[in-house]
Every structure is written in C-alpha cells, then in structure tokens.
Design an enzyme around this catalytic site. Structure first.
Site, short mmCIF file in Angstrom:
data_model
loop_
_atom_site.label_atom_id
_atom_site.label_comp_id
_atom_site.label_asym_id
_atom_site.label_seq_id
_atom_site.Cartn_x
_atom_site.Cartn_y
_atom_site.Cartn_z
CD GLU A 274 -6.76 -14.05 16.32
OE1 GLU A 274 -7.69 -13.32 16.67
OE2 GLU A 274 -5.55 -13.71 16.37
CG ASP B 254 -18.65 5.87 -9.38
OD1 ASP B 254 -18.27 5.45 -10.49
OD2 ASP B 254 -17.96 6.65 -8.67
NE ARG C 180 -4.24 10.45 3.93
CZ ARG C 180 -3.80 9.29 3.52
NH1 ARG C 180 -3.80 9.00 2.24
NH2 ARG C 180 -3.38 8.40 4.36
CG ASP D 137 -10.19 3.99 4.39
OD1 ASP D 137 -9.81 3.07 3.66
OD2 ASP D 137 -9.79 5.17 4.27
CE LYS E 173 -6.39 0.67 -1.14
NZ LYS E 173 -5.99 0.33 0.23
CD1 TRP E 174 -7.52 5.61 -9.29
CD2 TRP E 174 -6.15 4.75 -10.82
NE1 TRP E 174 -7.26 6.59 -10.22
CE2 TRP E 174 -6.43 6.08 -11.18
CE3 TRP E 174 -5.31 4.00 -11.64
CZ2 TRP E 174 -5.90 6.68 -12.34
CZ3 TRP E 174 -4.79 4.58 -12.79
CH2 TRP E 174 -5.08 5.91 -13.11
CB CYS F 198 -9.29 2.77 -3.23
SG CYS F 198 -9.12 3.18 -1.47
CB SER F 199 -12.25 7.48 -3.36
OG SER F 199 -12.30 8.82 -2.96
CG ASP G 97 -2.27 0.66 0.95
OD1 ASP G 97 -2.30 1.89 1.12
OD2 ASP G 97 -3.26 0.01 0.59
#
Ligand code: GLA
Length: 729
Positions: A614, A534, A443, A548, A476-477, A526-527, A366
């Site tokens: 786990e 959409d 941001r 998120d 990941k855009w 992603c935003s 990321d």
C-alpha cells in the site's frame, strides 16, 4: 443579450443559449408566468387557459369574468391572503393585523451585469457575461413593494432569482414568508427528485411521481443539513441521464430552508423555494428592505447530465471564489481517523514525516489541538493551543511540517461552544438558549449566537491570532450539531423569529471578513461531514468535506447523489483504512483511491501503518490524481450507472472536446463464471478512440452503443479505471 421586453404588452422574455423563460403583466397588472423550457421563438401566452372552476376566486377588477382566476393561473410570484389558495411565495402581516397582499406590476428595469444581494452569497459574473432584469410590484392597498430580480447567465443556461421586499409605508409590517423562487409549470407530468439522508449517508436521490397537494423537502435544523439538501429536480417520467426534460434549482443558502412542490386541482405544478417559513419572521420597519437569499435555476431538454453540467459550471465558475477556486488543491493528509483525540506533537510529526515521504502536500491537524479538548465533551470555544499536547505551540509544529516540504492546515469549529470551556464560563449568554430552560445539547455542545457582533468579533480575533501565529494554509470549518432553542439576548420578543436568518447573516459576515483578510488560506467546509453541503458555503469554501463516511462503496453512492447538483471540485474526499471506521467493511486500497479521486483527494489514516504494498501505491496514486486532476475538475462529469441499484458504480470525466475520457468506479461483487460487463460511455460518436492498455481502435459510436468491456473482475468492490484518448487530434 438574453432579456427582451415588449413594453406595450408588458411582456418579458429571458433567453439563454438553450432555454427561454417568459412572463407578462396582464391588464390588471397581475404577473402571469407563461413559459420555462426550450426556446420557442414566440410569445407563449396562447397556452394560458381560462377554465371556469368553481370555488376559484377572482380579483375584484375581473368583474363578471369567472374564468380569470388567480387560483388557477400560472403566476410569477404568488401572494398569500388573496384568492390563490396554492403555496404562496410571500405572506405578510400588516400593522392592522390583516394578512393580504395583492402585488401588481409597477415597472421594470434591465441592467448589465449580475445583481448582488447585500450580506448574502450569490452568483457573480463579469459585467459582459450577465444581465439583470428587475420587476417592481406594488401592493394594491399598502405601500409594500417587491422587486423581483432575475440574473441571466446566457451562456450557462442559468437564471437566478431573488426578491427584495420594501416597506414604503409609515408603519412596520411583518414578513411571514418570502420565497426566493416560485415556478409554475401549467402542463405536463413531472416527477420530483430530492436528496435525502442522514449523518454519514447524505444526499441519496429519491424520485417520485407528484401527488396532489403539497410535498416538501426542508430543513429546520439551522443548517442546510444531512437530511435534505436545498435543491430539487422536476423531471419528465421518461427522463434519464441523456434524454428527457428536467428543471432544477438549488438554494445559495446554508441555513433552514423549505422547498414545496404542489400539484393543484388542474394538475399544474408549482415549486417554491426559500427560507423555512416555520423558522422565519422578519419585522420590516418603515423604509426598510429585506432581501431573500438567491435561488439558481436551469432547464435541460437533454436529461440530467446537461442539468448537472450547467450547475457544475455555475457553482465552480460563478459561486466559488478565491485563490483555490479553479486551482489545483493540495493533496492532504488529515489525522482524524488516524488518531482521533489521542495525539501529541511527536505523533503528529511522525505522521507528517511518513506523509511527506510518500508525496502528500499538506498535513491537516484535526480536532483536539486547542483548549482542554481530549474528548468531544469540552474545550470548544477556547481557540488557543493546548500546550500539553503541542509544547512550544503551533509555531514550532508548523515549522517542522514545513521543513518536510508540506503545508499545514488546522481544524476549527467556530460556531460552537462547550459548557466546559473558558469561553462559556466567561460568556454563558453567548450561547443560544432560552432563559429559564435547559438547553438541548448536541454532541455535548451548544451553539454560539452568530447574530451577535461581540461573538463574531471574538471569533474573528481568535482565529486571526492563530492564523497569524504560524504559517497556516488551510482551515477546516466544522459545525457539529443542529440548532434549536432559538433565542438571542440581543433581540426583543417580536424580533426573536429573525434569529435563524440573522445567524446565517452573521456567519456569512464572519466568513467574508476572514476570507478577505486571509485570501491565501483555503477553507474547507464541514458539518459532521456533509451536513452543510450547499452553494452558500461554497461561496466561501471551494470544497466541503462530503461525508464522515469514508467507506468506498458508501462514498460512491454519496458522491453520486452529490454530483447531480455540485461539481466534483467541491467534494472533499479521503482514502481511509479498512475495516472502515464507519461501516466495518473492507474495500481494496485502489478502489478507495479511485473513489477519492472524484473530489479533492487526500488521505485520512496513518500512512506509516500501511503495508509495504500500500505504501508503494501511495506516490503512484498521488501522481495519477495530479495527472488527471485538470480533467476531473474541469471536465464534464457523467454518471454511467446508478450505484444505489445494481452491481456497479461507474462514472466518467470527459474533456470539453471529448478528446480525453477517464472512467472510474467499481464492480461491487464478482460472481462465479461471470460474463464481462459492457459499460456505455459518453463519447464523440464519430471519433476514433484508443483505450489505454488495449491494442484496438474503436469508434465512439461503438463504445457508446455497444459499450466498453470492463476488465475481468475478482473479489469485492473491484476497482475500474479506463482511460480513452481520441485518435488523430
Ligand atoms: C466532524 C467532522 C470530522 C472530524 C470531527 C472532529 O465529525 O466531520 O471529519 O473533523 O468532526 O471532531
């Protein structure tokens, strides 16, 4: 096929498997809407009522007749500036400054196949599975022409809408509003559902009776937004998941939008969907055309489930594209919540080793791998590897990840730029900001002017260089702020109003170029989570990071709202640690897993830091997800409860023929001495079902009407999984 025309009567009917849509041009050429609903097997013009309503104007040709008013009639594409005082679908300013438009019928054309829209994402279909109806309208006193396009996907009960506005005159006109869809519903009480929220709390359904006047859901953020989704439902007050009538529409667009619903003086409903008129203007020079983005409609007389199924199918099969459209998606591990910016190659390889050992298919690196990016205050725009963190570049890291048997994916935020970046220092004019004004930061970052070809070329070249430098399977855009301070150095003063839409056209062009050149690379949209969830983005990215917020309880609610319009295969979802990083809340590991299975499935944590119990569960979860993935992604999705009220979140995946059903979810709180909960599933009533782990055989009718008894629960957010198989298949 679905489109029928009575040329003499200038009457048009579009039928799909279960619905019918009708309109006609009256004797003056005004296009009147007649019907959208169940199939009726007759012309619905008899429903047009002609009351004489004071203060409602008539077009000139009606003469002495005060009853035929465009202010009270249901219309197909209402014009601004003449006597319909309700919401217009189109508004223009002519060269002389006048603002009236009076569109009248000129002709029609029926074509096989589904139309395309230049430069914009749209529904596509095989030629034999779709038809297009084009209606040409012309202004009575200017050479402005509008072509209304209807795409018909008969089998799916889907009708698409888009309009082309042509300026055939010698002087420019200015488009002020140009809707994609206008739908008049002259009878009935309707309630409006829209999907609202905020960052980490997206798409909460809100249902309310209509009030007289205009109600609106919209975005003016340059993105479709966390706050309102570009979609709506109008439903009868008695509408439930399985019963009642509802209309729905979504917009195939990722920028600012506007949905307005008006209840007029005669209790008629008008819904208009399109570009946000507050942020739109377009100069149309002589001979030029403007195409509106697409709106997609459906109607269901069988409640919300049917509406969602129609939308899920059309989005999955006729909007999403590419190699991963229908294919199983890799189970990925994303390092964001595991490390945030604090990683180096060694740490990432350790995370990858642990993930590979437990059966994960892909490692996604990321934010923070590029430029000077140790926090979110710098580096955006510098799409080259940060060798301090990743010595030897991406190549050697990717090879190490691949040697573990995993694919590799990478995060980008192409549309953004940090002021503290080499890109910004070299090209400050590439950022959207108004000369002599301090730009708004979000941001800490600014937005690149995607309408500029040089910006897009830079982004294409730098992303392509990275993709060519190593074996990268996934992008990941991301896009982490809303857009304002609209101004482009490339546009003249009178064209500045075009920038918000030109931005989207630019973004789509870049995505088209990249997906065409790198067809094997999957893009996840992603935003800031689901701020651009959409159908426009889904044309380029088969999945979008849904939110998120990875807290299972909150996610169940977000995914519930999302599922009204969007298919499960579009939902990016990851298991993360507890206490959850967004809420501080604790949910069981298995509850996080079943919630994450309602999507693409992945992990966003350091698997090496989990407890042994786990760790043991992870390979089993992945195996279970892969076993059920065809059912989850291809099956029909049913919402069995409303998790925004009550004590349970339960949902169901059913195969087309109802032979296999999986119920997942959770019971939020366990009470002392609690009676078990009976949940009513959706099954085939006349079939016999076996519930895995239960010795009995049950009729579908019993489990639908009496319900399935949930296992005894214990603790908070107790996970539920019930698997049913039809007997005798
Ligand atoms: C956004 C995304 C997160 C993560 C961060 C990185 O918030 O939604 O998943 O990628 O950006 O900065």
């Amino acid at each position: 096929m679905g489109i029928k025309v009575n040329e003499k009567e200038r009457f048009f009917s579009i039928t799909t498997r279960n619905t019918e849509y009708q309109f006609k041009a009256d004797k003056f050429g005004v296009l009147k809407h007649l019907w959208y609903g169940e199939k009726t097997d007759r012309d619905m013009e008899y429903l047009l009522d002609y009351p004489d309503v004071g203060f409602s104007g008539q077009i000139y040709e009606t003469g002495d007749d005060r009853t035929d008013s465009i202010d009270t009639m249901p219309l197909e594409y209402p014009c601004g500036g003449i006597g319909d005082f309700r919401i217009p679908a189109i508004k223009v300013t002519h060269a002389d400054g006048s603002t009236a438009l009076d569109l009248r019928y000129k002709g029609y054309c029926v074509k096989n196949g589904k139309y395309n829209i230049p430069g914009l994402p749209a529904v596509y279909a095989e030629e034999a599975k779709a038809q297009t109806l084009e209606i040409t309208l012309c202004d009575t006193s200017s050479d402005t022409e509008v072509i209304l396009r209807y795409g018909v996907l008969e089998e799916l009960d889907i009708i698409t809408r888009s309009a082309e506005i042509r300026n055939n005159s010698n002087s420019p006109i200015f488009l002020k509003e140009a809707a994609s869809l206008s739908l008049d519903i002259p009878f009935g009480d309707w309630e409006w559902i829209h999907f609202q929220g905020r960052h980490t709390k997206e798409r909460v359904p809100e249902r309310a009776p209509l009030i007289h006047g205009i109600q609106e859901s919209s975005s003016s953020r340059g993105m479709s937004s966390h706050h309102q989704n570009p979609s709506f439902i109008l439903c009868s007050p008695d509408c439930t998941e399985q019963t009642g009538k509802c209309y729905g529409a979504f917009f195939v667009y990722s920028g600012s939008f506007q949905i307005q619903i008006e209840l007029d003086q005669l209790n008629q409903t008008r819904a208009v969907m399109g570009l946000n008129s507050k942020l739109f203007g377009w100069k149309l020079n002589s001979g030029e055309s403007f195409h509106t983005p697409e709106a997609v409609m459906t109607y269901s007389a069988g409640g919300f489930s049917k509406l969602s199924h129609n939308f899920h199918k059309v989005i999955r099969e006729n909007i999403c594209r590419g190699k991963y459209q229908l294919a199983e998606r890799p189970v990925l591990l994303n390092n964001w919540e595991a490390t945030y910016f604090g990683f180096d190659a060694e740490k990432i390889i350790k995370i990858a080793e642990d993930a590979a050992a437990l059966g994960v298919d892909m490692l996604v690196l990321d934010d923070g791998w590029f430029g000077k990016r140790d926090s979110d205050t710098s580096g955006l725009g510098d799409w080259f590897v940060n060798e301090k963190k990743l010595p030897g570049g991406l190549g050697s890291l990717v090879e190490k990840v691949k040697a573990l048997g995993m694919k590799f994916g990478l995060w980008f935020e192409p549309e953004m730029v940090s002021e503290d970046s080499e890109l910004y220092r070299a090209h400050p004019d590439w950022a959207i900001k108004i000369p002599n004004r301090k730009p708004t930061r979000g941001r800490y970052q600014l937005v690149l002017d995607m309408s500029r070809k040089d910006v897009r070329d830079y982004l294409y070249d730098s992303i392509a260089a990275i993709l060519k430098s190593a074996d990268i399977s996934y992008i990941k855009w991301d896009a982490n702020r809303s857009i304002c301070d609209w101004y482009s150095g490339e546009l003249s003063a009178e064209n500045q109003c075009e920038l918000p839409h030109r931005y989207m056209l630019g973004l789509y062009e870049l995505l088209e170029r990249l997906t065409a050149y790198f067809p094997d690379v999957m893009i996840e949209g992603c935003s800031g989570g689901g701020g651009r969830f959409d159908a426009g983005m889904l044309y380029y990215c088969p999945q979008i990071w849904c939110s998120d917020d990875t807290d299972a309880f909150e996610r169940a609610k977000i995914q519930y709202g999302t599922s009204f319009i969007y298919p499960i295969s579009a939902v990016g979802s990851h298991v993360s640690v507890v206490p959850n990083h967004q809420t501080g809340c604790i949910t069981p590991f298995e509850t996080r897993a079943v919630t994450t299975m309602a999507g693409s499935f992945g992990y966003e944590l350091d698997l090496g830091a989990l407890s042994d119990e786990e760790k043991n569960a992870v390979p089993e979860q992945i195996k279970r997800f892969k076993k059920y993935a065809p059912l989850i992604h291809n099956g029909k999705y049913y919402r069995l409860s409303d998790p925004t009220t009550g004590n349970i979140a339960l949902w169901e995946y059913a195969s087309e023929d109802m032979s296999e059903v999986l119920i997942h979810g959770m019971v939020f709180r366990t009470e002392p001495n609690m009676k078990r909960i009976a949940i009513k599933a959706v099954l085939s009533p006349d079939s016999q079902y076996k519930i895995e782990g239960d010795l009995g055989i049950y009729t579908g009718a019993a489990l639908m009407n009496g319900g399935i008894l949930l296992p005894k629960t214990w603790g908070d957010y107790c996970p539920i999984e019930i698997h049913l198989i039809k007997q005798g298949v």
